[in-house]
Design an enzyme around this catalytic site. Structure first.
Site, PDB file in Angstrom:
ATOM      1  N   ASP A 170       0.864  -1.191   0.000  1.00 20.02           N
ATOM      2  CA  ASP A 170       0.000   0.000   0.000  1.00 20.02           C
ATOM      3  C   ASP A 170       0.890   1.227   0.000  1.00 20.02           C
ATOM      4  O   ASP A 170       1.136   1.852   1.048  1.00 20.02           O
ATOM      5  CB  ASP A 170      -0.931  -0.032   1.217  1.00 20.02           C
ATOM      6  N   LYS A 178       0.675  -8.174  -2.290  1.00 23.27           N
ATOM      7  CA  LYS A 178      -0.672  -7.717  -2.634  1.00 23.27           C
ATOM      8  C   LYS A 178      -0.626  -6.294  -3.183  1.00 23.27           C
ATOM      9  O   LYS A 178      -0.006  -5.414  -2.580  1.00 23.27           O
ATOM     10  CB  LYS A 178      -1.576  -7.754  -1.397  1.00 23.27           C
ATOM     11  N   ASP A 194      -5.967  -6.859  -5.287  1.00 25.61           N
ATOM     12  CA  ASP A 194      -7.099  -6.639  -4.369  1.00 25.61           C
ATOM     13  C   ASP A 194      -7.860  -5.380  -4.778  1.00 25.61           C
ATOM     14  O   ASP A 194      -7.704  -4.327  -4.183  1.00 25.61           O
ATOM     15  CB  ASP A 194      -6.526  -6.508  -2.947  1.00 25.61           C
ATOM     16  N   LYS A 202     -11.285  -5.577  -5.279  1.00 20.32           N
ATOM     17  CA  LYS A 202     -12.648  -5.776  -4.746  1.00 20.32           C
ATOM     18  C   LYS A 202     -13.711  -5.363  -5.762  1.00 20.32           C
ATOM     19  O   LYS A 202     -14.514  -4.457  -5.530  1.00 20.32           O
ATOM     20  CB  LYS A 202     -12.839  -5.000  -3.435  1.00 20.32           C
ATOM     21  N   PHE A 203     -13.731  -6.058  -6.882  1.00 20.59           N
ATOM     22  CA  PHE A 203     -14.703  -5.726  -7.935  1.00 20.59           C
ATOM     23  C   PHE A 203     -16.125  -5.776  -7.386  1.00 20.59           C
ATOM     24  O   PHE A 203     -16.544  -6.767  -6.782  1.00 20.59           O
ATOM     25  CB  PHE A 203     -14.593  -6.723  -9.082  1.00 20.59           C
ATOM     26  N   ASP A 253     -19.876  -4.429  -9.054  1.00 21.61           N
ATOM     27  CA  ASP A 253     -20.625  -3.674 -10.065  1.00 21.61           C
ATOM     28  C   ASP A 253     -21.726  -4.598 -10.561  1.00 21.61           C
ATOM     29  O   ASP A 253     -21.910  -5.700 -10.008  1.00 21.61           O
ATOM     30  CB  ASP A 253     -19.669  -3.253 -11.203  1.00 21.61           C
ATOM     31  N   GLU A 295     -22.509  -8.151 -15.415  1.00 23.09           N
ATOM     32  CA  GLU A 295     -21.836  -8.138 -16.717  1.00 23.09           C
ATOM     33  C   GLU A 295     -20.531  -7.341 -16.645  1.00 23.09           C
ATOM     34  O   GLU A 295     -19.506  -7.739 -17.209  1.00 23.09           O
ATOM     35  CB  GLU A 295     -22.782  -7.549 -17.779  1.00 23.09           C
ATOM     36  N   ARG A 332      -1.778  -7.761  13.328  1.00 23.41           N
ATOM     37  CA  ARG A 332      -0.862  -6.866  14.042  1.00 23.41           C
ATOM     38  C   ARG A 332       0.080  -7.714  14.888  1.00 23.41           C
ATOM     39  O   ARG A 332      -0.321  -8.768  15.394  1.00 23.41           O
ATOM     40  CB  ARG A 332      -1.639  -5.874  14.935  1.00 23.41           C
TER      41      ARG A 332
HETATM   42  O1  C5P Z   1      -1.896  -2.013   6.832  1.00 25.24           O
HETATM   43  P1  C5P Z   1      -2.793  -3.208   7.086  1.00 25.24           P
HETATM   44  O2  C5P Z   1      -2.035  -4.446   7.514  1.00 25.24           O
HETATM   45  O3  C5P Z   1      -3.953  -2.866   7.973  1.00 25.24           O
HETATM   46  O4  C5P Z   1      -3.372  -3.527   5.628  1.00 25.24           O
HETATM   47  C1  C5P Z   1      -4.334  -4.506   5.387  1.00 25.24           C
HETATM   48  C2  C5P Z   1      -4.521  -4.663   3.904  1.00 25.24           C
HETATM   49  O5  C5P Z   1      -5.517  -5.634   3.684  1.00 25.24           O
HETATM   50  C3  C5P Z   1      -4.960  -3.399   3.179  1.00 25.24           C
HETATM   51  O6  C5P Z   1      -4.332  -3.412   1.896  1.00 25.24           O
HETATM   52  C4  C5P Z   1      -6.459  -3.559   3.020  1.00 25.24           C
HETATM   53  O7  C5P Z   1      -6.942  -2.968   1.838  1.00 25.24           O
HETATM   54  C5  C5P Z   1      -6.596  -5.072   2.928  1.00 25.24           C
HETATM   55  N1  C5P Z   1      -7.875  -5.632   3.353  1.00 25.24           N
HETATM   56  C6  C5P Z   1      -8.372  -5.490   4.627  1.00 25.24           C
HETATM   57  N2  C5P Z   1      -9.591  -6.042   4.970  1.00 25.24           N
HETATM   58  C7  C5P Z   1     -10.283  -6.743   4.066  1.00 25.24           C
HETATM   59  C8  C5P Z   1      -9.778  -6.904   2.770  1.00 25.24           C
HETATM   60  C9  C5P Z   1      -8.559  -6.341   2.454  1.00 25.24           C
HETATM   61  O8  C5P Z   1      -7.717  -4.869   5.473  1.00 25.24           O
HETATM   62  N3  C5P Z   1     -11.419  -7.336   4.398  1.00 25.24           N
END
Ligand code: C5P
Length: 236
Positions: free
Chosen positions: A16, A38, A65, A67-68, A70, A73, A179
Site C-alpha cells: 500500500d 498484494k 485486491d 474488490k470488484f 458492479d 456483466e 498486528r
Molecule cells: O496495513 P494493514 O495491515 O492494515 O493492511 C491490510 C490490507 O488488507 C490493506 O491493503 C487492506 O486494503 C486489505 N484488506 C483489509 N480487509 C479486508 C480486505 C482487504 O484490510 N477485508
C-alpha cells in the site's frame, strides 16, 4: 490439516504505497523472506499493471485486491480482462449474480470473496441498521461464496476458525487485520477485527495479509521474521 504452503508464501505483504518505485524498494527489502505480494487500490491507481508484471517477472505471486463490485456483466468483463495477467488471487464483493459472473470469467485465477471488511465493527453494523452478528454475516457470505464457486474468502482471524471448521479444507482463507505482538490493539490503525499472524494461521487461515506493520517498520525483515517464527511453530 496440512496445507503444504511454503513459509515464504504464508505472509502476503500489502504494497500500500504511492508509487511503483516505493513498492519495488519494499519488495527488494522483503523478497529474501517473502514471495507473495498484494497490490491494492492505491498502488494500482499509481502504476496499473507495471508492478504486477514486474512482480511476476521476479517470480513472485500476486494478489490483486481491487474488490470488484458492479453489475454482473461489468464484473464479468473486468475479471476476463484480468485473467490473462498472471495474477494468482483476485478479490470480488457482491451478491449471487455478481459472484457467479466473476466465477465464470476467472480462468486460472483464484477468486476470493470479501466477506466483511476487517475495519468494520459491530458499531458500524448497528449504525447501518443491520441485525445479527458480524460472525454470522461472515459465515453466511463465506458459505454462499463457496457454493457459487469461489475459491476462497477474505476474512478476519476472528472468524477463520469457524469458517475452517464449518466449510472444510477446500476453502482458501486469506486474513488481513494482522498486528504483531501480544497487545495487538495498541497498533490497530483503522482495523477493528485484528489478531496476530500466528493466531490467524492457527485458526485456519492459509495466508495473512500484512501492510503497515511491515511497510512502516524501521526493520521490515525483523517484523517478518517474528511473524514467520509464530507460523513456523504451527507448520512443524
Ligand atoms: O496495513 P494493514 O495491515 O492494515 O493492511 C491490510 C490490507 O488488507 C490493506 O491493503 C487492506 O486494503 C486489505 N484488506 C483489509 N480487509 C479486508 C480486505 C482487504 O484490510 N477485508
Amino acid at each position: 490439516m496440512p496445507r503444504n504452503i511454503p513459509l515464504d508464501e504464508r505472509i502476503i505483504v500489502a504494497l500500500d504505497l504511492p508509487s511503483a518505485a516505493e513498492a519495488k524498494a519494499l519488495v527488494k527489502r522483503c523478497e529474501s523472506h517473502v514471495r507473495f505480494f498484494k497490490i491494492g487500490l492505491q498502488l494500482f491507481m499509481a502504476s496499473w499493471f507495471e508492478t504486477v508484471d514486474w512482480l511476476r517477472d521476479r517470480g513472485h505471486r500476486v494478489m490483486l485486491d481491487l474488490k470488484f463490485f458492479d453489475i454482473p456483466e461489468t464484473v464479468k468483463l473486468a475479471v476476463e480482462q484480468l485473467n490473462s495477467r498472471g495474477v494468482d488471487f483476485a478479490t470480488i464483493h457482491g451478491n449471487d449474480a455478481i459472484v457467479r459472473a466473476a466465477v465464470a470469467a476467472r480462468g486460472d485465477m483464484k477468486l476470493l470473496a470479501v466477506t466483511v471488511l476487517t475495519s468494520f465493527g459491530e458499531d458500524d453494523m448497528r449504525a447501518m441498521g443491520m441485525t445479527g452478528s458480524i460472525a454470522d454475516l461472515v459465515a453466511r457470505r463465506a458459505r454462499r461464496a463457496l457454493e457459487l464457486g469461489c475459491d476462497g474468502v477474505v476474512s478476519s482471524g476472528l472468524e477463520a476458525e469457524t469458517l475452517r471448521r464449518d466449510l472444510g479444507g477446500k476453502l482458501l482463507i486469506v486474513t488481513p487485520g494482522i498486528r504483531p505482538g501480544a497487545n495487538v490493539r495498541d497498533n490497530s490503525d483503522d482495523q477493528q477485527r485484528i489478531v496476530t499472524a500466528g493466531r490467524a494461521i492457527a485458526a485456519g487461515a492459509d495466508h495473512v495479509v500484512v501492510g503497515r506493520p511491515i511497510s512502516r517498520a524501521a526493520d521490515p525483515i525483523a517484523v517478518i521474521e517474528a511473524m514467520q517464527g509464530e507460523i513456523a511453530l504451527l507448520d512443524d
